[in-house]
Design a protein around this motif. Structure first.
Motif, PDB file in Angstrom:
ATOM      1  N   LYS A  59       0.740  -1.279   0.080  1.00 38.48           N
ATOM      2  CA  LYS A  59      -0.102   0.106   0.113  1.00 38.48           C
ATOM      3  C   LYS A  59       0.815   1.226  -0.134  1.00 38.48           C
ATOM      4  O   LYS A  59       0.541   2.071  -0.644  1.00 38.48           O
ATOM      5  CB  LYS A  59      -0.768  -0.087   1.270  1.00 38.48           C
ATOM      6  N   LEU A  60       1.987   1.294   0.722  1.00 39.99           N
ATOM      7  CA  LEU A  60       2.980   2.276   0.858  1.00 39.99           C
ATOM      8  C   LEU A  60       3.448   2.701  -0.383  1.00 39.99           C
ATOM      9  O   LEU A  60       3.647   3.723  -0.936  1.00 39.99           O
ATOM     10  CB  LEU A  60       3.833   2.272   2.067  1.00 39.99           C
ATOM     11  N   GLU A  61       3.992   1.669  -0.956  1.00 41.71           N
ATOM     12  CA  GLU A  61       4.635   1.757  -2.277  1.00 41.71           C
ATOM     13  C   GLU A  61       3.891   2.359  -3.317  1.00 41.71           C
ATOM     14  O   GLU A  61       4.171   3.324  -3.944  1.00 41.71           O
ATOM     15  CB  GLU A  61       5.475   0.572  -2.727  1.00 41.71           C
ATOM     16  N   ALA A  62       2.735   1.817  -3.426  1.00 39.18           N
ATOM     17  CA  ALA A  62       1.764   2.230  -4.440  1.00 39.18           C
ATOM     18  C   ALA A  62       1.219   3.793  -4.117  1.00 39.18           C
ATOM     19  O   ALA A  62       1.253   4.719  -5.167  1.00 39.18           O
ATOM     20  CB  ALA A  62       0.417   1.466  -4.201  1.00 39.18           C
ATOM     21  N   TYR A  63       1.233   4.067  -2.923  1.00 38.58           N
ATOM     22  CA  TYR A  63       1.052   5.565  -2.651  1.00 38.58           C
ATOM     23  C   TYR A  63       2.149   6.378  -2.930  1.00 38.58           C
ATOM     24  O   TYR A  63       1.861   7.651  -3.420  1.00 38.58           O
ATOM     25  CB  TYR A  63       0.621   5.769  -0.999  1.00 38.58           C
ATOM     26  N   LEU A  64       3.449   6.055  -2.685  1.00 34.30           N
ATOM     27  CA  LEU A  64       4.637   6.593  -3.022  1.00 34.30           C
ATOM     28  C   LEU A  64       4.584   7.007  -4.367  1.00 34.30           C
ATOM     29  O   LEU A  64       4.977   7.988  -4.949  1.00 34.30           O
ATOM     30  CB  LEU A  64       5.697   6.263  -2.458  1.00 34.30           C
ATOM     31  N   ARG A  65       4.513   5.832  -5.375  1.00 34.20           N
ATOM     32  CA  ARG A  65       4.514   5.917  -6.779  1.00 34.20           C
ATOM     33  C   ARG A  65       3.436   6.920  -7.567  1.00 34.20           C
ATOM     34  O   ARG A  65       3.603   7.621  -8.168  1.00 34.20           O
ATOM     35  CB  ARG A  65       4.635   4.759  -7.226  1.00 34.20           C
ATOM     36  N   LYS A  66       2.413   6.962  -6.716  1.00 33.81           N
ATOM     37  CA  LYS A  66       1.498   7.809  -7.132  1.00 33.81           C
ATOM     38  C   LYS A  66       1.480   9.420  -6.912  1.00 33.81           C
ATOM     39  O   LYS A  66       1.014  10.268  -7.593  1.00 33.81           O
ATOM     40  CB  LYS A  66      -0.010   7.637  -6.402  1.00 33.81           C
ATOM     41  N   ASN A  67       2.399   9.551  -5.754  1.00 33.60           N
ATOM     42  CA  ASN A  67       2.403  11.077  -5.297  1.00 33.60           C
ATOM     43  C   ASN A  67       3.979  11.737  -5.731  1.00 33.60           C
ATOM     44  O   ASN A  67       4.258  12.699  -5.378  1.00 33.60           O
ATOM     45  CB  ASN A  67       2.390  11.152  -3.876  1.00 33.60           C
ATOM     46  N   PHE A  68       4.782  10.587  -6.099  1.00 30.94           N
ATOM     47  CA  PHE A  68       6.125  11.266  -6.212  1.00 30.94           C
ATOM     48  C   PHE A  68       6.647  10.686  -7.666  1.00 30.94           C
ATOM     49  O   PHE A  68       6.637   9.355  -8.173  1.00 30.94           O
ATOM     50  CB  PHE A  68       7.192  10.669  -5.487  1.00 30.94           C
ATOM     51  N   LYS A  69       6.885  11.457  -8.731  1.00 32.28           N
ATOM     52  CA  LYS A  69       7.393  11.068 -10.095  1.00 32.28           C
ATOM     53  C   LYS A  69       8.544  10.588 -10.152  1.00 32.28           C
ATOM     54  O   LYS A  69       9.579  11.002  -9.441  1.00 32.28           O
ATOM     55  CB  LYS A  69       7.036  12.447 -10.865  1.00 32.28           C
ATOM     56  N   ASP A  70       8.799   9.878 -11.202  1.00 34.79           N
ATOM     57  CA  ASP A  70      10.217   9.196 -11.478  1.00 34.79           C
ATOM     58  C   ASP A  70      10.976   8.669 -10.285  1.00 34.79           C
ATOM     59  O   ASP A  70      12.153   8.613 -10.329  1.00 34.79           O
ATOM     60  CB  ASP A  70      10.988  10.468 -12.051  1.00 34.79           C
ATOM     61  N   LEU A  71      10.087   7.833  -9.836  1.00 33.18           N
ATOM     62  CA  LEU A  71      10.817   7.192  -8.422  1.00 33.18           C
ATOM     63  C   LEU A  71      11.757   5.803  -9.325  1.00 33.18           C
ATOM     64  O   LEU A  71      11.085   5.499 -10.284  1.00 33.18           O
ATOM     65  CB  LEU A  71       9.891   6.315  -7.641  1.00 33.18           C
ATOM     66  N   PRO A  72      12.989   5.366  -8.804  1.00 33.61           N
ATOM     67  CA  PRO A  72      13.499   4.232  -9.365  1.00 33.61           C
ATOM     68  C   PRO A  72      12.748   3.017  -9.385  1.00 33.61           C
ATOM     69  O   PRO A  72      11.623   2.907  -8.746  1.00 33.61           O
ATOM     70  CB  PRO A  72      14.644   4.057  -8.510  1.00 33.61           C
ATOM     71  N   ASP A  73      12.790   1.933 -10.441  1.00 34.79           N
ATOM     72  CA  ASP A  73      11.998   0.903 -10.392  1.00 34.79           C
ATOM     73  C   ASP A  73      12.612  -0.348  -9.266  1.00 34.79           C
ATOM     74  O   ASP A  73      11.910  -1.051  -9.241  1.00 34.79           O
ATOM     75  CB  ASP A  73      12.433   0.262 -11.806  1.00 34.79           C
ATOM     76  N   SER A  74      13.273   0.278  -8.458  1.00 25.36           N
ATOM     77  CA  SER A  74      13.903  -0.688  -7.430  1.00 25.36           C
ATOM     78  C   SER A  74      12.596  -0.927  -6.470  1.00 25.36           C
ATOM     79  O   SER A  74      11.759   0.146  -6.426  1.00 25.36           O
ATOM     80  CB  SER A  74      15.065  -0.251  -6.514  1.00 25.36           C
ATOM     81  N   PRO A  75      12.509  -2.089  -5.722  1.00 23.07           N
ATOM     82  CA  PRO A  75      11.337  -2.169  -4.570  1.00 23.07           C
ATOM     83  C   PRO A  75      11.653  -1.252  -3.357  1.00 23.07           C
ATOM     84  O   PRO A  75      12.584  -0.863  -3.028  1.00 23.07           O
ATOM     85  CB  PRO A  75      11.349  -3.572  -4.266  1.00 23.07           C
ATOM     86  N   LEU A  76      10.572  -0.966  -2.734  1.00 24.19           N
ATOM     87  CA  LEU A  76      10.551  -0.119  -1.495  1.00 24.19           C
ATOM     88  C   LEU A  76      11.091  -1.052  -0.366  1.00 24.19           C
ATOM     89  O   LEU A  76      10.732  -2.108  -0.300  1.00 24.19           O
ATOM     90  CB  LEU A  76       9.113   0.351  -1.289  1.00 24.19           C
ATOM     91  N   GLU A  77      12.316  -0.509   0.238  1.00 25.51           N
ATOM     92  CA  GLU A  77      12.972  -0.757   1.473  1.00 25.51           C
ATOM     93  C   GLU A  77      12.341  -0.265   2.671  1.00 25.51           C
ATOM     94  O   GLU A  77      12.509   1.205   2.661  1.00 25.51           O
ATOM     95  CB  GLU A  77      14.231  -1.012   1.320  1.00 25.51           C
ATOM     96  N   ILE A  78      11.850  -0.902   3.853  1.00 25.98           N
ATOM     97  CA  ILE A  78      11.722  -0.210   5.044  1.00 25.98           C
ATOM     98  C   ILE A  78      12.319  -0.582   6.281  1.00 25.98           C
ATOM     99  O   ILE A  78      12.329  -1.714   6.455  1.00 25.98           O
ATOM    100  CB  ILE A  78       9.964  -0.321   5.137  1.00 25.98           C
ATOM    101  N   ARG A  79      13.014   0.435   6.683  1.00 22.06           N
ATOM    102  CA  ARG A  79      13.584  -0.218   7.964  1.00 22.06           C
ATOM    103  C   ARG A  79      13.180   1.026   9.257  1.00 22.06           C
ATOM    104  O   ARG A  79      12.359   1.938   8.785  1.00 22.06           O
ATOM    105  CB  ARG A  79      15.218  -0.071   7.834  1.00 22.06           C
ATOM    106  N   GLN A  80      13.500   0.856  10.431  1.00 22.57           N
ATOM    107  CA  GLN A  80      12.822   1.733  11.470  1.00 22.57           C
ATOM    108  C   GLN A  80      14.078   2.390  12.205  1.00 22.57           C
ATOM    109  O   GLN A  80      15.261   1.853  12.392  1.00 22.57           O
ATOM    110  CB  GLN A  80      12.109   0.681  12.434  1.00 22.57           C
ATOM    111  N   PHE A  81      13.673   3.476  12.922  1.00 25.39           N
ATOM    112  CA  PHE A  81      14.620   4.121  13.809  1.00 25.39           C
ATOM    113  C   PHE A  81      14.573   3.486  15.153  1.00 25.39           C
ATOM    114  O   PHE A  81      13.436   3.644  15.581  1.00 25.39           O
ATOM    115  CB  PHE A  81      14.439   5.640  13.636  1.00 25.39           C
ATOM    116  N   GLY A  82      15.621   3.125  15.534  1.00 23.06           N
ATOM    117  CA  GLY A  82      15.716   2.424  16.920  1.00 23.06           C
ATOM    118  C   GLY A  82      15.446   3.131  17.840  1.00 23.06           C
ATOM    119  O   GLY A  82      15.014   2.837  19.219  1.00 23.06           O
ATOM    120  N   THR A  83      16.000   4.438  18.077  1.00 18.97           N
ATOM    121  CA  THR A  83      15.798   5.368  19.108  1.00 18.97           C
ATOM    122  C   THR A  83      14.319   5.994  19.137  1.00 18.97           C
ATOM    123  O   THR A  83      13.553   5.853  18.174  1.00 18.97           O
ATOM    124  CB  THR A  83      16.740   6.409  18.965  1.00 18.97           C
ATOM    125  N   GLY A  84      13.886   6.667  20.051  1.00 18.68           N
ATOM    126  CA  GLY A  84      12.591   7.277  20.317  1.00 18.68           C
ATOM    127  C   GLY A  84      11.585   6.173  20.908  1.00 18.68           C
ATOM    128  O   GLY A  84      11.657   5.213  20.584  1.00 18.68           O
TER     129      GLY A  84
END
Length: 356
Positions: A17-42
């Motif tokens: 869902k997030l990748e589809a949303y990003l590709r809809k709202n940002f033009k010319d994104l690379p063809d690579s798949p979305l990678e998601i990691r998390q910030f451990g602090t906070g």
């Protein structure tokens, strides 16, 4: 940036869902798949590092489960960053705000990823801590707080979004009410502390933009630690009493002679306990000299800073105790909140006797 980890169990977001949303709202994104990691602090909002090829962004959303009223307002944080990006380059530039909670579970903001070294309880292995380095980092933290408090806000959307008049009174009464809502046991010092805080509210100086969560592990530094490159986590930012910002900052700032329960509340002690780092008194004195602000009533602000931090920890512990989060870091936050209430009362008690 350090402290980026795989996404914690229970805090995953829907990649498709997030990748589809990003590709809809940002033009010319690379063809690579979305990678998601998390910030451990906070321990408040959930913050994720996103990559699609060489495209990078940071996503922030509210934590899992119910949240305190008016807390974790992503739209508000986005509006603040939109103003700050023009005047305060350490703040990340916001890309967009999404209020559709079907994408990642809650409304979220996307913003620029600031690069730099994060320092918390240890220095990177390749850096040898020295007293001179501790002093330099301390002074940079002072300078940047002074700079932030000089950023203009009049004539911007922040003037309509905030109510600086009566800020400190609302904060004191508001945090007392918040603590009561999430209290899990009676605390001996709490009633005396609440009474003292209400009856010792000082007159505030001229209002300023404040971060209100200003601490070392929200700052980023260049690789040689010669300058700050970013300031993160603007969730609590507002226009209000700059000395309340200073008090909140000093509630996080640890000294070598602090009691163990204060230094180890979040785990390991901060690097600010090492040689060369300013004491709280030195930090406040430097801030006063550079900002021109009178710090006569700083003991009140420090006592309130500890109480506010106790309230934040108690809110997080309350969510953990009620099964709204399974992050086991939060299991000890109840005891830390009690320690902070005791230390807030001790700070108030000592100030009455001229020991601060």
């Amino acid at each position: 940036m350090s402290h980026i980890i795989p996404v914690r169990k229970g805090e995953e977001i829907n990649k498709e869902k997030l990748e589809a949303y990003l590709r809809k709202n940002f033009k010319d994104l690379p063809d690579s798949p979305l990678e998601i990691r998390q910030f451990g602090t906070g321990a408040s909002n959930l913050t994720y590092a996103l990559n699609i090829g060489n495209w990078e962004a940071v996503l922030r959303r509210a934590p899992m489960g119910p949240v305190a009223p008016k807390a974790h307002d992503m739209k508000r944080e986005h509006q603040f960053l939109s103003v700050l990006a023009e005047h305060f380059p350490l703040a990340p530039r916001p890309f967009l705000f999404c209020e559709d909670d079907s994408i990642v579970g809650k409304p979220f903001i996307l913003m620029e990823k600031k690069e730099g070294i994060l320092i918390d309880t240890d220095f990177p292995e390749e850096i040898e801590p020295t007293p001179a380095l501790g002093k330099r980092i301390s002074e940079m933290m002072v300078d940047m707080l002074v700079n932030l408090h000089s950023v203009p806000y009049k004539g911007t959307i922040l003037e309509k979004m905030t109510k600086p008049e009566g800020f400190l009174q609302r904060q004191v009464h508001g945090w007392i009410a918040r603590f009561e809502r999430v209290k899990t046991e009676d605390l001996p010092e709490l009633e005396r502390l609440k009474t003292w805080l209400v009856h010792h509210i000082p007159t505030s100086p001229e209002p300023a933009i404040i971060h209100y969560d200003y601490k070392l592990n929200n700052a980023l530094f260049s690789e040689d630690l010669s300058k700050m490159t970013g300031l993160l986590d603007w969730e609590m930012a507002t226009v209000g009493d700059p000395l309340a910002d200073l008090g909140a900052a000093m509630s996080y700032w640890q000294e070598p002679d602090d009691p163990p329960e204060l230094k180890a509340g979040f785990g390991k002690p901060s690097v600010t306990t090492l040689a060369g780092f300013y004491t709280r008194k030195e930090f406040v004195k430097s801030y006063s000299r550079k900002s021109g602000r009178d710090v006569e009533h700083f003991p009140f602000y420090l006592s309130f800073g500890y109480f506010k931090l106790a309230g934040i920890c108690q809110q997080i512990y309350y969510r953990y105790k009620n099964g709204q989060t399974n992050d086991h870091r939060f299991a000890r936050y109840g005891e830390f909140a009690k320690s902070l209430v005791r230390y807030s009362w001790l700070t108030a008690f000592q100030s009455e006797r001229g020991k601060l």
